[in-house]
Motif scaffolding. Structure first.
Motif, PDB file in Angstrom:
ATOM      1  N   LEU A   1       0.826  -1.206   0.000  1.00 18.83           N
ATOM      2  CA  LEU A   1       0.000   0.000   0.000  1.00 18.83           C
ATOM      3  C   LEU A   1       0.860   1.254   0.000  1.00 18.83           C
ATOM      4  O   LEU A   1       0.461   2.290  -0.506  1.00 18.83           O
ATOM      5  CB  LEU A   1      -0.925   0.010   1.224  1.00 18.83           C
TER       6      LEU A   1
ATOM      7  N   SER B   1      -5.690  -3.198  -4.556  1.00 17.89           N
ATOM      8  CA  SER B   1      -5.027  -2.361  -3.569  1.00 17.89           C
ATOM      9  C   SER B   1      -3.623  -2.852  -3.230  1.00 17.89           C
ATOM     10  O   SER B   1      -2.745  -2.037  -2.965  1.00 17.89           O
ATOM     11  CB  SER B   1      -5.848  -2.320  -2.271  1.00 17.89           C
TER      12      SER B   1
ATOM     13  N   ASN C   1      -9.670 -14.514   4.937  1.00 12.28           N
ATOM     14  CA  ASN C   1     -10.240 -13.420   5.714  1.00 12.28           C
ATOM     15  C   ASN C   1     -10.009 -12.058   5.080  1.00 12.28           C
ATOM     16  O   ASN C   1     -10.671 -11.085   5.416  1.00 12.28           O
ATOM     17  CB  ASN C   1      -9.632 -13.418   7.121  1.00 12.28           C
TER      18      ASN C   1
ATOM     19  N   SER D   1     -10.932 -10.464   2.618  1.00  5.89           N
ATOM     20  CA  SER D   1     -11.915 -10.233   1.566  1.00  5.89           C
ATOM     21  C   SER D   1     -13.144  -9.615   2.198  1.00  5.89           C
ATOM     22  O   SER D   1     -13.515  -9.979   3.312  1.00  5.89           O
ATOM     23  CB  SER D   1     -12.299 -11.555   0.899  1.00  5.89           C
ATOM     24  N   THR D   2     -13.767  -8.681   1.479  1.00  2.80           N
ATOM     25  CA  THR D   2     -14.999  -8.100   1.995  1.00  2.80           C
ATOM     26  C   THR D   2     -16.214  -8.900   1.529  1.00  2.80           C
ATOM     27  O   THR D   2     -17.339  -8.519   1.823  1.00  2.80           O
ATOM     28  CB  THR D   2     -15.186  -6.649   1.487  1.00  2.80           C
TER      29      THR D   2
ATOM     30  N   ALA E   1      -8.660  -4.623  19.220  1.00  2.00           N
ATOM     31  CA  ALA E   1      -8.688  -4.894  17.779  1.00  2.00           C
ATOM     32  C   ALA E   1      -9.452  -3.813  17.030  1.00  2.00           C
ATOM     33  O   ALA E   1      -9.180  -3.547  15.858  1.00  2.00           O
ATOM     34  CB  ALA E   1      -9.335  -6.249  17.525  1.00  2.00           C
TER      35      ALA E   1
ATOM     36  N   GLY F   1      -8.279  -0.557  14.788  1.00  2.00           N
ATOM     37  CA  GLY F   1      -8.092  -0.530  13.339  1.00  2.00           C
ATOM     38  C   GLY F   1      -9.096   0.395  12.672  1.00  2.00           C
ATOM     39  O   GLY F   1      -8.788   1.064  11.694  1.00  2.00           O
ATOM     40  N   TRP F   2     -10.295   0.451  13.223  1.00  2.00           N
ATOM     41  CA  TRP F   2     -11.309   1.334  12.640  1.00  2.00           C
ATOM     42  C   TRP F   2     -10.941   2.786  12.869  1.00  2.00           C
ATOM     43  O   TRP F   2     -10.939   3.601  11.955  1.00  2.00           O
ATOM     44  CB  TRP F   2     -12.681   1.040  13.252  1.00  2.00           C
TER      45      TRP F   2
ATOM     46  N   ARG G   1     -10.739   6.636  10.867  1.00  2.00           N
ATOM     47  CA  ARG G   1     -12.167   6.852  10.666  1.00  2.00           C
ATOM     48  C   ARG G   1     -12.819   7.131  12.004  1.00  2.00           C
ATOM     49  O   ARG G   1     -12.355   6.672  13.042  1.00  2.00           O
ATOM     50  CB  ARG G   1     -12.832   5.597  10.104  1.00  2.00           C
TER      51      ARG G   1
ATOM     52  N   GLY H   1     -17.035  -4.585   4.560  1.00  2.00           N
ATOM     53  CA  GLY H   1     -16.859  -6.026   4.732  1.00  2.00           C
ATOM     54  C   GLY H   1     -16.967  -6.511   6.156  1.00  2.00           C
ATOM     55  O   GLY H   1     -16.391  -7.544   6.508  1.00  2.00           O
TER      56      GLY H   1
ATOM     57  N   VAL I   1     -16.180  -7.492   9.624  1.00  2.00           N
ATOM     58  CA  VAL I   1     -14.976  -7.706  10.434  1.00  2.00           C
ATOM     59  C   VAL I   1     -13.724  -7.308   9.655  1.00  2.00           C
ATOM     60  O   VAL I   1     -12.707  -6.907  10.232  1.00  2.00           O
ATOM     61  CB  VAL I   1     -14.911  -9.188  10.854  1.00  2.00           C
ATOM     62  N   PHE I   2     -13.778  -7.389   8.337  1.00  2.00           N
ATOM     63  CA  PHE I   2     -12.648  -7.015   7.479  1.00  2.00           C
ATOM     64  C   PHE I   2     -12.159  -5.607   7.808  1.00  2.00           C
ATOM     65  O   PHE I   2     -10.951  -5.339   7.804  1.00  2.00           O
ATOM     66  CB  PHE I   2     -13.079  -7.088   6.009  1.00  2.00           C
ATOM     67  N   SER I   3     -13.095  -4.714   8.129  1.00  2.00           N
ATOM     68  CA  SER I   3     -12.719  -3.321   8.335  1.00  2.00           C
ATOM     69  C   SER I   3     -11.815  -3.134   9.555  1.00  2.00           C
ATOM     70  O   SER I   3     -11.072  -2.147   9.620  1.00  2.00           O
ATOM     71  CB  SER I   3     -13.963  -2.444   8.485  1.00  2.00           C
ATOM     72  N   VAL I   4     -11.866  -4.048  10.510  1.00  3.88           N
ATOM     73  CA  VAL I   4     -10.936  -3.940  11.640  1.00  3.88           C
ATOM     74  C   VAL I   4      -9.796  -4.945  11.557  1.00  3.88           C
ATOM     75  O   VAL I   4      -8.739  -4.743  12.152  1.00  3.88           O
ATOM     76  CB  VAL I   4     -11.640  -4.058  13.021  1.00  3.88           C
ATOM     77  N   LYS I   5      -9.982  -6.018  10.777  1.00  3.93           N
ATOM     78  CA  LYS I   5      -8.897  -6.991  10.628  1.00  3.93           C
ATOM     79  C   LYS I   5      -7.838  -6.506   9.643  1.00  3.93           C
ATOM     80  O   LYS I   5      -6.648  -6.768   9.794  1.00  3.93           O
ATOM     81  CB  LYS I   5      -9.443  -8.332  10.131  1.00  3.93           C
ATOM     82  N   TYR I   6      -8.289  -5.828   8.611  1.00  4.46           N
ATOM     83  CA  TYR I   6      -7.377  -5.333   7.571  1.00  4.46           C
ATOM     84  C   TYR I   6      -7.632  -3.852   7.347  1.00  4.46           C
ATOM     85  O   TYR I   6      -7.998  -3.415   6.244  1.00  4.46           O
ATOM     86  CB  TYR I   6      -7.561  -6.136   6.264  1.00  4.46           C
ATOM     87  N   PRO I   7      -7.448  -3.054   8.387  1.00  2.00           N
ATOM     88  CA  PRO I   7      -7.849  -1.650   8.304  1.00  2.00           C
ATOM     89  C   PRO I   7      -7.130  -0.874   7.205  1.00  2.00           C
ATOM     90  O   PRO I   7      -7.731   0.008   6.591  1.00  2.00           O
ATOM     91  CB  PRO I   7      -7.492  -1.089   9.688  1.00  2.00           C
ATOM     92  N   HIS I   8      -5.866  -1.197   6.939  1.00  2.00           N
ATOM     93  CA  HIS I   8      -5.159  -0.437   5.915  1.00  2.00           C
ATOM     94  C   HIS I   8      -5.793  -0.612   4.553  1.00  2.00           C
ATOM     95  O   HIS I   8      -5.954   0.343   3.789  1.00  2.00           O
ATOM     96  CB  HIS I   8      -3.687  -0.859   5.851  1.00  2.00           C
ATOM     97  N   ILE I   9      -6.120  -1.864   4.235  1.00  8.53           N
ATOM     98  CA  ILE I   9      -6.731  -2.120   2.935  1.00  8.53           C
ATOM     99  C   ILE I   9      -8.135  -1.518   2.913  1.00  8.53           C
ATOM    100  O   ILE I   9      -8.550  -0.885   1.934  1.00  8.53           O
ATOM    101  CB  ILE I   9      -6.799  -3.627   2.636  1.00  8.53           C
ATOM    102  N   SER I  10      -8.844  -1.685   4.019  1.00  7.27           N
ATOM    103  CA  SER I  10     -10.198  -1.150   4.118  1.00  7.27           C
ATOM    104  C   SER I  10     -10.211   0.358   3.881  1.00  7.27           C
ATOM    105  O   SER I  10     -11.028   0.874   3.120  1.00  7.27           O
ATOM    106  CB  SER I  10     -10.760  -1.488   5.506  1.00  7.27           C
TER     107      SER I  10
END
Lengths: 473, 216, 250
Positions: free
Chosen positions: A16, A325, A358, A360-361, A440, A443-444, A448, C181, C183-192
């Motif tokens: 990235l 990405s 995992n 993947s959205t 965890a 990350g959000w 954001r 996605g 849980v994806f948004s917190v598991k892979y935050p950079h990509i999200s």
């Protein structure tokens, strides 16, 4: 190729931040998708062809024992020596033995993902055989010592300046940023190799059971070169490449190039059946076909059998917003993107590959474009379920889910939580947003805001608005 | 032998308990509706598709009538040498007739087998032409060589009106039974976009394809 | 304005809207009632189980799905302001209960009666004009489950374009995933976040003041990124635009 799948998070973060890669990715995936869309638009029969292709590939798998047996028989009848390799080490050992027995010191190779999968080049080179990649993209990354980053365009991440510098450094060619000139350099260099090699190595796009034929599809023409010029032709192919009949080819070929690069048909389709016959002008005297299992019989047996329908077009990879990405290298193995996210866990095992299903959205774009209708998103969810069953999820996640399910088990419990959250939220988050979450969930909130819970949940407001007594409904 | 037997055993074991149909039920894919009904229709469709791929289509009452135009095209591509397969008389006479329009040197296929050969045109009679995709078909039947379309810079294909087919299905059907060692479906020149997705012709094959159709 | 007397709908409020955005639920009710629909809200509902199902926690998902089915069985129409929740019930409940014939049959029965809001308005009620006013330049994000899962893409556009005062503009890549996605948004935050950035780039290119969608998760992701970065765009749920009642709770 040594798998580095478990380092997906780290590698994707690097990807990235890599500006050059981001430019290359955006340019190339954009082009592929644009071309694919145009090709699909001018092919009214596309959806019908998808259905046919899906059925043909399913039939091939559901009766693989019969079709594979027939392929082996027919190929042998026409002079091929057919070998079976249980796994990567066996495939390497067979290939090295063939090269030795046939007296090979130089081999020219047409692109093969499966050769990457088993590390074929390494095995031959260890025995002193020079192996030269002949696809322009593969040739480039071979010179650069890098693995391919995409099924269809392995050098997608290299600019023309990169390539010029590479040719200058490794081949002593004068620096030029003219792409046609760079191509001419490669043509000249590789032509020499084609003429002097004792063995040509290729994969196979399809193996036709009823005729024992090997089908090679290329745009550059190197497939024909490696299969016609040297004395020996070695084919390495997964057992899942089998199709029942030569007559199945047209519908599959109506989809593969369109899905991959947006072409109605690739420049060269070679249907190769057996060794050089009496009266033939050219052809290999010796044809060795190595059929690779490497976990495919295991996949065949289970609930993921449909992934073996894949015809390696790369459409799912191009359309995946996650791949767009982070690119191919981040996935850490031969097959990236959606198809790789299913194959890696199945071939390398879930513990090694657990980031991929995992990452993947579940947006569904891959399933939508797959020419043989593989339900990839459903498989990813299924794999996540397998992770839970195999105890591969973090205790935090399992506990969190159990807690979540407990709260949601009764509306009364949920409402109690909501009311508390609402009161806290009204006190602490006057601007109705949360700027920091712990554990965890951080990350959000790194980049954001998260919404603050409403002061009162809908159900409470609804009851009040409609005058509903707590004990009714 | 033993390895393949073991492989088949593993496959059989994996499929145990299947509930699917017996093999040998060919799934017949529906054909494209609206295939041209006439020979001329086929030729016209082929021409459209072929030219859309960058091919040049030269037609005339006899091979001789297109020679001057063909010669000029080859000169423009920098071609200095012509070769053709020994066993193909039609391409031999075309090559002979072309020589003064270069002037071009007639060489043997073996002369092309070097790392830096002269810029060459390989001339050959095509076995079939597929209208649906603008595809030229060469097979190894009758000792036919792939060389002209493989090792040249420009591939000149001699077509014949009775050799046009609607689609790939028809071609494979015509060759069915016992396929020859090699069936080569050639759709346009050799191409790559591996560097920066920029399309370039002539990697491991001709950079240009020219089709010649004498209508008599 | 079509009035469909006698249609009764059970509102599937969704755990996210219930907890974070009650105004979306009220807006949904308001729009339905505008067309003469009798809306009831089963108060024992909680969550459809999507977060558990998508992350492979099937046991918990089954538990929540069983509860959902018991709450909503026997309801004639079940309408929700969430494309992903509707898709969960319609497509994934049968997968969850594939080995339990009785539950499977109940799942199929209920699945046939679940609708996302815009889908229900256009396909069932035949509404073409939501009858509201809303001032502003609006662009629409196709959420993955609503478009690819349920095949709903025209209905929301039909409705938005008919609203008086709305200047509707299409964005490029309107159906490209926004990166939520679950849980994806917190598991892979950079990509999200990268995916959200790209979505916002497309939104900004339209010059719209409002981006709307039929999925709360998407709006949280897009809206949360906008809020942190201070872009001049608002993320508003389509129900609130259709109701003309942005942010309002009674």
């Amino acid at each position: 190729m040594e798998p580095r799948v478990r380092h997906f998070v780290r590698n994707s973060e690097k990807a990235l931040a890599d500006r050059q890669l981001q430019v290359a990715l955006s340019r190339t995936t954009g082009k592929f998708l644009e071309n694919r869309a145009a090709a699909v638009a001018e092919f009214p029969r596309f959806e019908g062809a998808r259905e046919s292709a899906s059925r043909i590939r399913q039939e091939a798998l559901d009766n693989l024992d019969a079709h594979l047996a027939r392929f082996i028989t027919e190929a042998r009848k026409r002079g091929a020596v057919v070998h079976a390799a249980r796994d990567g080490p066996e495939a390497r050992e067979i290939a090295a033995r063939i090269a030795k027995e046939e007296g090979v010191s130089l081999a020219v190779k047409s692109k093969s993902m499966i050769a990457e999968e088993v590390g074929l080049n390494g095995a031959l080179e260890a025995d002193g055989v020079e192996v030269v990649e002949t696809d322009l993209g593969e040739y480039i990354i071979q010179l650069a010592g890098e693995p391919p980053s995409h099924i269809i365009a392995p050098a997608i991440h290299k600019t023309r300046e990169d390539v010029s510098r590479l040719f200058e450094e490794k081949l002593g060619e004068p620096y030029t940023e003219e792409i046609p000139a760079l191509t001419r350099i490669a043509r000249r260099r590789l032509r020499d190799k084609f003429f002097s090699a004792q063995m040509g190595i290729s994969g196979a796009n399809f193996l036709c059971a009823d005729t024992g034929s090997v089908v090679l599809v290329t745009n550059e023409g190197n497939g024909r070169m490696v299969a016609t010029l040297p004395r020996v032709h070695m084919v390495i192919a997964g057992i899942d490449k089998v199709i029942p009949r030569l007559a199945d080819l047209p519908v599959l070929l109506s989809l593969l190039p369109r899905s991959a690069t947006g072409q109605a048909l690739s420049s060269y389709v070679s249907v190769l059946t057996g060794t050089k016959r009496a009266g033939d002008a050219e052809g290999p005297e010796r044809l060795h076909i190595i059929l690779l299992d490497n976990g495919r019989t295991g996949i065949l047996q289970g609930k993921y059998r449909e992934i073996l329908k894949c015809i390696r077009c790369g459409a799912c990879i191009n359309v995946c917003p996650v791949f767009q990405s982070v690119g191919g290298h981040a996935y850490g193995w031969v097959y990236p993107g959606p198809v790789g996210s299913v194959l890696a866990p199945l071939i390398l095992g879930l513990p090694e590959s657990s980031p991929l299903p995992n990452a993947s959205t579940l947006c569904g774009a891959c399933g939508e474009v797959c020419p043989v209708k593989i339900p990839i998103p459903g498989m990813l969810v299924e794999l996540r379920g397998d992770e839970r069953e195999q105890g591969l999820k973090t205790p935090a996640e399992v506990l969190g889910m159990k807690a979540y399910a407990s709260v949601m088990s009764r509306a009364g419990i949920l409402e109690a939580f909501q009311r508390v959250a609402g009161v806290v939220s009204a006190l602490l988050f006057k601007e109705r947003k949360i700027e920091w979450l712990p554990f965890a969930f951080s990350g959000w909130t790194e980049r954001r805001d998260f919404p603050a819970p409403a002061p009162q949940p809908f159900r409470k407001l609804w009851k009040r608005q409609r005058g509903i007594r707590p004990w009714t409904r | 032998m033993r390895q393949t037997a073991e492989l088949l055993d593993r496959v059989r074991a994996a499929l145990r308990g299947r509930t699917v149909a017996e093999p040998g039920l060919p799934y017949v894919a529906p054909r494209e509706p609206g295939a041209p009904g006439s020979a001329q229709g086929r030729i016209d469709l082929f021409r459209r598709k072929f030219e859309a791929l960058g091919g040049t289509f030269l037609a005339g009452p006899a091979a001789e009538s297109v020679i001057p135009a063909l010669g000029e095209l080859l000169r423009a591509e920098g071609v200095t040498a012509l070769f053709f397969p020994e066993e193909d008389p039609a391409s031999r006479s075309l090559a002979d007739a072309l020589v003064p329009f270069g002037p071009f040197l007639l060489v043997s296929p073996a002369d092309i087998r070097q790392a830096e050969p002269p810029v060459s045109a390989g001339i050959q009679s095509a076995e079939f032409a597929i209208a649906e995709s603008g595809t030229i078909v060469q097979t190894s039947r009758g000792g036919t060589s792939l060389w002209p379309g493989l090792a040249s810079d420009v591939h000149v294909c001699l077509l014949s009106p009775d050799r046009f087919l609607d689609g790939m299905e028809d071609c494979l059907e015509a060759l069915s039974g016992d396929p020859p060692r090699s069936i080569s479906l050639i759709t346009g020149p050799s191409r790559t976009a591996d560097i920066e997705l920029t399309l370039t012709m002539g990697v491991h094959g001709p950079r240009r394809v020219i089709a010649v159709l004498p209508s008599s | 304005m079509a009035q469909k007397r006698g249609i009764s709908v059970s509102l599937f409020s969704t755990c996210l809207a219930d907890t974070f955005f009650p105004s979306v639920c009220f807006a949904t009710v308001a729009v339905l009632e505008r067309f003469g629909v009798d809306v009831r809200v089963p108060l024992s509902q909680t969550c459809c189980g999507q977060p558990a199902f998508n992350s492979g926690n099937r046991k918990e998902a089954r538990r929540m799905a069983a509860k959902f089915l018991s709450v909503f069985q026997g309801e004639e129409h079940i309408v929700t302001p969430s494309g992903s929740c509707a898709a969960m019930v319609k497509h994934e409940y049968p997968v969850l209960f594939r080995d339990e014939p009785r539950m499977l049959s109940l799942a199929y029965h209920v699945a046939g009666r679940v609708f996302e809001l815009s889908q229900f308005l256009v396909d069932v009620l035949g509404v073409e004009d939501p009858g509201s006013t809303y001032r502003g330049k609006v662009t629409y994000h196709d959420s993955c489950h609503l478009k690819r899962g349920l095949g709903v893409a025209d209905a929301p556009r039909t409705l938005l374009k008919a609203i008086r005062g709305v200047e509707f503009v299409e964005m490029e890549e309107s159906d490209r995933c926004c990166g939520f996605g679950g849980v994806f948004s917190v598991k892979y935050p950079h990509i999200s976040c990268r995916m959200a950035d790209r979505k916002i780039e497309r939104i900004l290119e339209t010059g719209a003041q409002v981006v709307t969608s039929g999925d709360i998760g998407c709006l949280m992701n897009i809206g949360g990124t906008i809020s942190r970065s201070g872009y001049p765009v608002r993320a508003v749920h389509i129900a609130e635009i259709l109701a003309g009642s942005e942010g309002a709770v009674p």
